[in-house]
Design an enzyme around this catalytic site. Structure first.
Site, PDB file in Angstrom:
ATOM      1  N   CYS A  76     -34.351 -17.453  -8.967  1.00 60.40           N
ATOM      2  CA  CYS A  76     -33.353 -16.451  -9.380  1.00 60.40           C
ATOM      3  C   CYS A  76     -32.065 -17.080  -9.902  1.00 60.40           C
ATOM      4  CB  CYS A  76     -33.037 -15.525  -8.215  1.00 60.40           C
ATOM      5  SG  CYS A  76     -34.485 -14.658  -7.655  1.00 60.40           S
TER       6      CYS A  76
ATOM      7  N   HIS B 299     -26.288 -12.056  -8.926  1.00 55.95           N
ATOM      8  CA  HIS B 299     -27.745 -11.845  -8.923  1.00 55.95           C
ATOM      9  C   HIS B 299     -28.038 -10.589  -8.106  1.00 55.95           C
ATOM     10  CE1 HIS B 299     -31.937 -12.212  -8.509  1.00 55.95           C
ATOM     11  NE2 HIS B 299     -31.928 -12.657  -7.262  1.00 55.95           N
TER      12      HIS B 299
ATOM     13  N   ASN C 127     -34.826  -6.504  -8.271  1.00 58.04           N
ATOM     14  CA  ASN C 127     -34.601  -7.942  -8.440  1.00 58.04           C
ATOM     15  C   ASN C 127     -35.526  -8.462  -9.549  1.00 58.04           C
ATOM     16  OD1 ASN C 127     -34.510 -10.725  -8.242  1.00 58.04           O
ATOM     17  ND2 ASN C 127     -34.673 -10.795  -6.010  1.00 58.04           N
TER      18      ASN C 127
HETATM   19  N1  ACO Z   1     -40.044  -0.449   4.571  1.00 58.86           N
HETATM   20  C1  ACO Z   1     -39.871  -0.172   5.886  1.00 58.86           C
HETATM   21  N2  ACO Z   1     -39.659  -1.117   6.801  1.00 58.86           N
HETATM   22  C2  ACO Z   1     -39.626  -2.389   6.377  1.00 58.86           C
HETATM   23  C3  ACO Z   1     -39.797  -2.747   5.037  1.00 58.86           C
HETATM   24  C4  ACO Z   1     -40.024  -1.717   4.132  1.00 58.86           C
HETATM   25  N3  ACO Z   1     -40.206  -1.943   2.806  1.00 58.86           N
HETATM   26  N4  ACO Z   1     -39.700  -4.087   4.923  1.00 58.86           N
HETATM   27  C5  ACO Z   1     -39.469  -4.564   6.148  1.00 58.86           C
HETATM   28  N5  ACO Z   1     -39.442  -3.543   7.041  1.00 58.86           N
HETATM   29  C6  ACO Z   1     -39.250  -3.599   8.479  1.00 58.86           C
HETATM   30  C7  ACO Z   1     -39.640  -4.941   9.058  1.00 58.86           C
HETATM   31  O1  ACO Z   1     -41.021  -4.995   9.288  1.00 58.86           O
HETATM   32  C8  ACO Z   1     -38.832  -4.954  10.320  1.00 58.86           C
HETATM   33  O2  ACO Z   1     -39.511  -4.195  11.284  1.00 58.86           O
HETATM   34  P1  ACO Z   1     -39.598  -4.718  12.812  1.00 58.86           P
HETATM   35  O3  ACO Z   1     -38.174  -4.767  13.281  1.00 58.86           O
HETATM   36  O4  ACO Z   1     -40.454  -3.687  13.449  1.00 58.86           O
HETATM   37  O5  ACO Z   1     -40.229  -6.070  12.714  1.00 58.86           O
HETATM   38  C9  ACO Z   1     -37.561  -4.190   9.941  1.00 58.86           C
HETATM   39  O6  ACO Z   1     -37.884  -3.443   8.761  1.00 58.86           O
HETATM   40  C10 ACO Z   1     -36.393  -5.089   9.630  1.00 58.86           C
HETATM   41  O7  ACO Z   1     -36.853  -6.115   8.765  1.00 58.86           O
HETATM   42  P2  ACO Z   1     -35.894  -7.218   8.266  1.00 58.86           P
HETATM   43  O8  ACO Z   1     -36.653  -8.228   7.465  1.00 58.86           O
HETATM   44  O9  ACO Z   1     -35.028  -7.671   9.381  1.00 58.86           O
HETATM   45  O10 ACO Z   1     -34.998  -6.327   7.243  1.00 58.86           O
HETATM   46  P3  ACO Z   1     -33.667  -6.730   6.550  1.00 58.86           P
HETATM   47  O11 ACO Z   1     -32.630  -5.780   6.883  1.00 58.86           O
HETATM   48  O12 ACO Z   1     -33.367  -8.210   6.681  1.00 58.86           O
HETATM   49  O13 ACO Z   1     -34.046  -6.488   5.005  1.00 58.86           O
HETATM   50  C11 ACO Z   1     -34.655  -7.735   3.033  1.00 58.86           C
HETATM   51  C12 ACO Z   1     -35.100  -7.211   4.397  1.00 58.86           C
HETATM   52  C13 ACO Z   1     -34.371  -6.522   2.154  1.00 58.86           C
HETATM   53  C14 ACO Z   1     -35.779  -8.535   2.429  1.00 58.86           C
HETATM   54  C15 ACO Z   1     -33.386  -8.593   3.178  1.00 58.86           C
HETATM   55  O14 ACO Z   1     -33.554  -9.494   4.233  1.00 58.86           O
HETATM   56  C16 ACO Z   1     -33.011  -9.365   1.919  1.00 58.86           C
HETATM   57  O15 ACO Z   1     -32.650  -8.796   0.913  1.00 58.86           O
HETATM   58  N6  ACO Z   1     -33.042 -10.701   2.015  1.00 58.86           N
HETATM   59  C17 ACO Z   1     -32.562 -11.589   0.927  1.00 58.86           C
HETATM   60  C18 ACO Z   1     -33.499 -11.670  -0.226  1.00 58.86           C
HETATM   61  C19 ACO Z   1     -33.032 -12.730  -1.163  1.00 58.86           C
HETATM   62  O16 ACO Z   1     -31.851 -12.950  -1.362  1.00 58.86           O
HETATM   63  N7  ACO Z   1     -33.983 -13.459  -1.764  1.00 58.86           N
HETATM   64  C20 ACO Z   1     -33.596 -14.593  -2.575  1.00 58.86           C
HETATM   65  C21 ACO Z   1     -33.509 -14.256  -3.992  1.00 58.86           C
HETATM   66  S1  ACO Z   1     -35.037 -13.757  -4.619  1.00 58.86           S
HETATM   67  C22 ACO Z   1     -35.664 -15.073  -5.577  1.00 58.86           C
HETATM   68  O17 ACO Z   1     -35.185 -16.162  -5.624  1.00 58.86           O
HETATM   69  C23 ACO Z   1     -36.923 -14.770  -6.299  1.00 58.86           C
END
Ligand code: ACO
Length: 352
Positions: free
Chosen positions: A138, A278, A308
């Protein structure tokens, strides 16, 4: 000292400063035009609820994404990139044969070999151009801008087409709710030349940490784990990520990059007209803007409609600002990115 001498010295100092500024502008790398291509098909959050256990409410509140574009079966990184490239060339009234170099940033290339840049070179008829892909996930846009700038300011090349293009849907597991809600497809192209009007690349900062490379991975398809029936069955050709860990790194690394970029340029965050980050998660963007006290109306957001799109997310957002005439002369625009690798960076642009 006599007053006249002081005046004379002041005049020379000011004159020298202006000459330096003019010379700097004359030789600086400038983004002349930007154009984007977004596939027609829209995949909404409600559509995703039919594929995985999720909800519009969860996706909106946790990521800020409402919908994303998905490329058709016969659209690829190269074809989307070529669309954007033709539009950028058209608005700059630049013939493809004037291009010296094509740089493509993509983490979703058509093939491992040949490069997507070579395919775009063929498709747009840029017969004189050299062509190369870069891989910085990214952060590809800020990495590519820094490279284009170096080629132009060293006078090695004078006309560079820089394309960021991603067909993330081809590497997304639509049975994994942790990743399938996050990504979309799209492409952007910039024509970069020396001096004159456009968005001058003022300062660039880049960083990487391979120590955390496991946090975002496409495990199979390379020489370490070539494609096989086992890798296919285990879904190892899809994006896997540790979202929670990436989130922490994203805010910290982009904050560092912004600080370095602004300090190098001698610019305060309050002077910025736009922050174009980003588009990975609205909560990451909000946290970042808060750290620099940048108000919401100075932050470019496209994550709600395009999700994204990896390395094309920043140029797509930048193009939308330009399309709506929201960047005017002398505006300072700060770009910042973070992605797999890990990689990160920031770029300060000035509208000239
Ligand atoms: N729908 C419903 N529930 C979900 C979903 C979904 N789509 N996805 C995850 N959950 C659940 C999980 O299973 C978890 O449940 P549990 O507590 O029973 O285990 C709960 O929601 C919380 O999950 P987390 O992973 O803690 O959720 P978080 O608030 O961290 O959000 C996310 C996840 C959106 C992926 C976030 O962490 C994020 O945006 N991270 C950064 C991504 C990023 O910057 N990537 C780098 C750039 S991308 C690149 O380089 C290609």
């Amino acid at each position: 000292m006599r007053l006249a001498t002081i005046e004379k010295q002041r005049y020379h100092k000011k004159h020298l400063h202006n000459v330096q500024r003019l010379a700097m502008n004359k030789y600086s790398a400038v983004i002349k035009t930007i154009a984007s291509y977004l596939p027609e098909k829209i995949l909404t959050n409600d559509d995703l609820t039919k594929l995985v256990d999720t909800s519009d409410e969860w996706i909106m509140t946790r990521t800020g994404i409402r919908e994303r574009r998905i490329a058709a079966d016969d659209e690829f990184a190269s074809t989307m990139g070529a669309h954007a490239a033709k539009a950028a060339l058209h608005s700059a009234q630049c013939s493809p044969t004037e291009i010296d170099l094509i740089i493509v940033s993509t983490m979703t290339p058509d093939y491992l070999c040949p490069s997507t840049a070579a395919l775009i070179q063929r498709d747009i008829g840029a017969t004189r151009a050299a062509a190369v892909d870069i891989s910085a996930a990214c952060s590809g846009f800020v990495y590519g801008l820094a490279m284009a700038r170096a080629f132009i300011e060293s006078s090695m090349y004078s006309t560079i087409l820089f394309v960021s293009t991603e067909k993330n849907s081809a590497f997304t597991d639509y049975s994994d709710r942790n990743t399938c809600v996050l990504f979309g497809d799209g492409a952007s192209a910039c024509l970069i030349r020396r001096g004159g009007h456009g968005l001058r690349i003022k300062t660039t900062t880049l960083g990487a940490s391979g120590e955390e490379s496991e946090l975002l991975h496409i495990k199979a398809g390379g020489c370490r784990l070539p494609a096989s029936s086992t890798s296919y069955a285990d879904k190892l050709h899809f994006i896997q990520m540790n979202g929670k860990e990436l989130f922490k790194h994203a805010v910290r690394r982009m904050e560092e990059a912004i600080n370095t970029c602004l300090t190098t340029a001698g610019v305060e965050a309050t002077s910025l007209r736009w922050l174009v980050p980003h588009q990975a998660n609205i909560r990451i963007i909000d946290a970042l803007a808060k750290r620099f006290s940048i108000p919401d109306d100075r932050v470019a957001i496209t994550i709600d409609t395009f999700a994204n799109t990896s390395s094309s997310s920043i140029p797509i957002a930048l193009e939308k600002l330009q399309q709506n005439r929201l960047i005017v002369s002398k505006d300072l625009v700060l770009l910042t990115a973070f992605g797999g690798g890990l990689t990160w960076g920031a770029t300060l642009l000035e509208a000239t």
